[in-house]
Design a protein around this motif. Structure first.
Motif, short mmCIF file in Angstrom:
data_model
loop_
_atom_site.label_atom_id
_atom_site.label_comp_id
_atom_site.label_asym_id
_atom_site.label_seq_id
_atom_site.Cartn_x
_atom_site.Cartn_y
_atom_site.Cartn_z
N ILE A 27 -111.13 -28.91 20.77
CA ILE A 27 -111.09 -27.47 21.03
C ILE A 27 -110.33 -27.19 22.32
O ILE A 27 -109.57 -26.23 22.41
CB ILE A 27 -112.52 -26.89 21.06
CG1 ILE A 27 -113.11 -26.92 19.64
CG2 ILE A 27 -112.54 -25.48 21.62
CD1 ILE A 27 -114.59 -26.60 19.58
N GLU A 32 -103.62 -22.62 20.31
CA GLU A 32 -103.40 -21.45 19.46
C GLU A 32 -104.66 -21.11 18.66
O GLU A 32 -105.33 -22.00 18.12
CB GLU A 32 -102.24 -21.71 18.50
CG GLU A 32 -100.92 -21.90 19.23
CD GLU A 32 -99.76 -22.10 18.28
OE1 GLU A 32 -99.84 -21.58 17.14
OE2 GLU A 32 -98.80 -22.77 18.67
N LYS A 33 -104.95 -19.82 18.59
CA LYS A 33 -106.12 -19.35 17.84
C LYS A 33 -106.05 -19.76 16.37
O LYS A 33 -107.06 -20.08 15.77
CB LYS A 33 -106.25 -17.82 17.93
CG LYS A 33 -106.62 -17.33 19.29
CD LYS A 33 -108.10 -17.40 19.50
CE LYS A 33 -108.47 -16.73 20.81
NZ LYS A 33 -109.85 -16.88 21.14
N GLU A 34 -104.85 -19.77 15.83
CA GLU A 34 -104.69 -20.14 14.42
C GLU A 34 -105.10 -21.59 14.19
O GLU A 34 -105.79 -21.91 13.22
CB GLU A 34 -103.23 -19.93 13.98
CG GLU A 34 -102.96 -20.32 12.55
CD GLU A 34 -103.73 -19.47 11.54
OE1 GLU A 34 -104.02 -20.00 10.44
OE2 GLU A 34 -104.03 -18.30 11.82
N LEU A 36 -107.18 -23.30 16.06
CA LEU A 36 -108.63 -23.37 16.25
C LEU A 36 -109.37 -22.88 15.03
O LEU A 36 -110.37 -23.47 14.61
CB LEU A 36 -109.03 -22.57 17.49
CG LEU A 36 -108.64 -23.17 18.83
CD1 LEU A 36 -108.79 -22.16 19.94
CD2 LEU A 36 -109.47 -24.42 19.11
N SER A 37 -108.88 -21.81 14.43
CA SER A 37 -109.51 -21.28 13.21
C SER A 37 -109.41 -22.28 12.07
O SER A 37 -110.36 -22.48 11.32
CB SER A 37 -108.86 -19.97 12.80
OG SER A 37 -109.12 -18.97 13.73
N ARG A 40 -111.86 -25.13 12.75
CA ARG A 40 -113.24 -24.70 12.48
C ARG A 40 -113.51 -24.68 10.98
O ARG A 40 -114.52 -25.22 10.51
CB ARG A 40 -113.50 -23.33 13.07
CG ARG A 40 -114.93 -22.87 12.83
CD ARG A 40 -115.12 -21.42 13.08
NE ARG A 40 -114.23 -20.67 12.20
CZ ARG A 40 -113.75 -19.47 12.46
NH1 ARG A 40 -114.05 -18.86 13.57
NH2 ARG A 40 -112.95 -18.88 11.60
N ASP A 41 -112.61 -24.07 10.22
CA ASP A 41 -112.80 -23.99 8.77
C ASP A 41 -112.84 -25.37 8.13
O ASP A 41 -113.66 -25.65 7.27
CB ASP A 41 -111.70 -23.13 8.13
CG ASP A 41 -111.77 -21.68 8.57
OD1 ASP A 41 -112.82 -21.26 9.11
OD2 ASP A 41 -110.77 -20.97 8.39
N PHE A 59 -117.69 -23.75 18.57
CA PHE A 59 -116.64 -22.75 18.38
C PHE A 59 -117.05 -21.35 18.80
O PHE A 59 -116.18 -20.50 18.99
CB PHE A 59 -116.18 -22.73 16.91
CG PHE A 59 -115.23 -23.82 16.56
CD1 PHE A 59 -113.89 -23.73 16.89
CD2 PHE A 59 -115.66 -24.96 15.91
CE1 PHE A 59 -112.99 -24.74 16.57
CE2 PHE A 59 -114.78 -25.98 15.58
CZ PHE A 59 -113.44 -25.86 15.91
N SER A 60 -118.32 -21.08 18.96
CA SER A 60 -118.74 -19.71 19.24
C SER A 60 -118.14 -19.12 20.52
O SER A 60 -117.71 -17.97 20.51
CB SER A 60 -120.26 -19.59 19.25
OG SER A 60 -120.82 -20.37 20.27
N VAL A 62 -115.29 -19.88 21.85
CA VAL A 62 -113.84 -19.90 21.76
C VAL A 62 -113.32 -18.84 20.79
O VAL A 62 -112.33 -18.17 21.05
CB VAL A 62 -113.35 -21.30 21.32
CG1 VAL A 62 -111.85 -21.34 21.18
CG2 VAL A 62 -113.81 -22.35 22.30
N LEU A 63 -113.98 -18.71 19.66
CA LEU A 63 -113.53 -17.79 18.62
C LEU A 63 -114.50 -16.63 18.45
O LEU A 63 -114.81 -16.23 17.34
CB LEU A 63 -113.37 -18.54 17.28
CG LEU A 63 -112.28 -19.59 17.24
CD1 LEU A 63 -112.31 -20.34 15.91
CD2 LEU A 63 -110.92 -18.97 17.44
#
Length: 64
Positions: A27, A32-34, A36-37, A40-41, A59-60, A62-63
């Motif tokens: 993390i 990039e947020k993308e 990280l998303s 996570r998924d 992840f909470s 961060v996202l």
């Protein structure tokens, strides 16, 4: 970098403490947020039944 993080997480998935440490490291590495998303998924799909609590907790902040 995302694919490397996934490989590492698969390798350490046998141990809860190692998984947590490497997930938090991944993390921090991913900027990039993308990415990280996506991580996570992927983590929830692959390890959600075993480490769902760790994944959500990591992840909470961060996202949010």
């Amino acid at each position: 970098m995302l694919e490397f993080c996934k490989k590492v997480l698969v390798e350490v998935s046998f141990d809860r403490i190692l998984f947590t440490k490497e997930l938090n490291k991944a993390i921090k590495w991913l900027k990039e947020k993308e990415d990280l998303s996506q991580l996570r998924d992927w983590c929830l799909q692959r390890f959600g039944s075993k480490y769902g609590d760790i994944i959500h907790q990591s992840f909470s902040p961060v996202l949010a």
